[in-house]
Design an enzyme around this catalytic site. Structure first.
Site, PDB file in Angstrom:
ATOM      1  CB  THR A  67      -1.020  -0.061   1.163  1.00 15.03           C
ATOM      2  OG1 THR A  67      -1.933   1.018   1.009  1.00 15.03           O
ATOM      3  CG2 THR A  67      -0.371   0.005   2.531  1.00 15.03           C
ATOM      4  CE  LYS A  71      -2.174   0.199  -3.429  1.00 18.60           C
ATOM      5  NZ  LYS A  71      -3.576   0.434  -3.788  1.00 18.60           N
ATOM      6  CG  ASP A 107      -6.130  -1.920  -5.710  1.00 18.27           C
ATOM      7  OD1 ASP A 107      -6.597  -2.468  -4.690  1.00 18.27           O
ATOM      8  OD2 ASP A 107      -5.078  -1.249  -5.686  1.00 18.27           O
TER       9      ASP A 107
END
Ligand code: ATR
Length: 285
Positions: A67, A71, A107
């Site tokens: 995170t 990333k 994601d």
């Protein structure tokens, strides 16, 4: 949870990580499914990232989530990238297979899965507006582009960033009309089927109002926000006030977690159980 010499370790690399709810979500699912894994938060400073990636191999950590702020930077230290992670330019999941590290981005698919599950919306042939062209915006835009919408408007505070992304996407997805703009999107609202906030605006402690004005959306439009804290962001509250259908950010959080979990363990967790734990832990944090 019982940790033994055989327990497999996974975790999250970020800075800060104190407020992450991922450890709650994953550990509760490991326990519920009787899997001998533990998920640990690792605060990784920027200048230590390469050492920490080596530590994944050295300590035989089975995988990590990645995170803020790593990333993009972590890609340089991995052995292989999944096609989607490469396209998006960001990795949120690393899988360690006998010392070989492969980066994935869950994601994008997590967003799509959540949208489908909660709204039944099919992006194919639709007019879509995405606000945001940062890392999260790129994941959402690429996820939606794959489904061949009719028109995809990318709106960003810094229009140049939207233009660059639109140019990139239009080369790969030629059947969709790509439009790049600043935050004045009123010309694109009248025939819009789905509007997504993929910026950080609306996050707890940040700017108060919705990221854009959404008055003028058709009554059957869906308003989607990837921000999950608070659950009801200013944009979601405004959409509800206007009587529109809403899609909250919690679903994407849970679905991206479920996909990472499956990459590590080969087992599919219960989305409902993950969602329940996510809500509970957000209240506790
Ligand atoms: P992330 O990976 O969370 O997307 P990011 O790459 O820093 O983080 O991108 C943040 C996004 O939120 C960007 O689209 C940013 O717009 P800019 O490209 O103009 O910076 C957007 N953003 C952040 N704060 C904003 C604000 N106050 N108003 C509008 N957009 C904002």
């Amino acid at each position: 949870m019982k940790i033994t010499g055989r327990t497999k370790v996974v975790g999250i690399f970020g800075d800060p990580v104190e407020h992450s709810i991922s450890p709650f979500i994953h550990n509760a699912s490991f326990e519920a499914m009787g899997l001998d894994y533990v998920y640990v938060p690792f605060r990784v400073r920027k200048d230590r990232l390469s050492h920490c990636v080596d530590a994944i191999r050295a300590l035989d950590i089975k995988g990590v989530n990645v995170t803020i702020p790593h990333k993009e930077a972590i890609m340089a230290y991995l052995d292989e990238l999944d096609h989607e992670a490469e396209e998006i330019g960001a990795v949120n999941t690393v899988v360690n297979t006998r010392g070989r590290l492969k980066g994935y981005n869950t994601d994008s698919q997590g967003y799509l899965n959540s949208l489908t599950e909660e709204t039944g919306f099919n992006p194919t042939g639709k007019n879509i507006v995405v606000i945001g062209a940062g890392g999260a915006g790129r994941a959402v835009v690429y996820g939606l582009a794959k489904k061949k919408p009719r028109r995809l408007v990318i709106a960003n505070r810094t229009p140049e960033r939207a233009q660059a992304l639109a140019r990139e996407v239009s080369k790969k997805y030629t059947s969709t009309e790509l439009v790049a703009t600043g935050l004045n999107i009123k010309d694109y609202l009248g025939d819009c089927h789905l509007l997504v906030n993929a910026t950080s605006v609306g996050m707890q402690g940040g700017k108060k109002g919705p990221v854009v004005s959404i008055e003028g959306l058709p009554e059957d439009a869906i308003v989607s926000d990837i921000v999950y804290k608070p659950l009801d962001t200013p944009l979601i509250a405004e959409a509800e006030r206007l009587g529109l259908r809403v899609h909250r950010g919690l679903g994407m959080l849970v679905h991206q977690a479920a996909l990472s979990f499956e990459l590590w363990t080969g087992k599919r967790p219960s989305i409902d159980a993950m969602r329940f734990t996510a809500v509970q832990s957000m209240e506790a944090l």
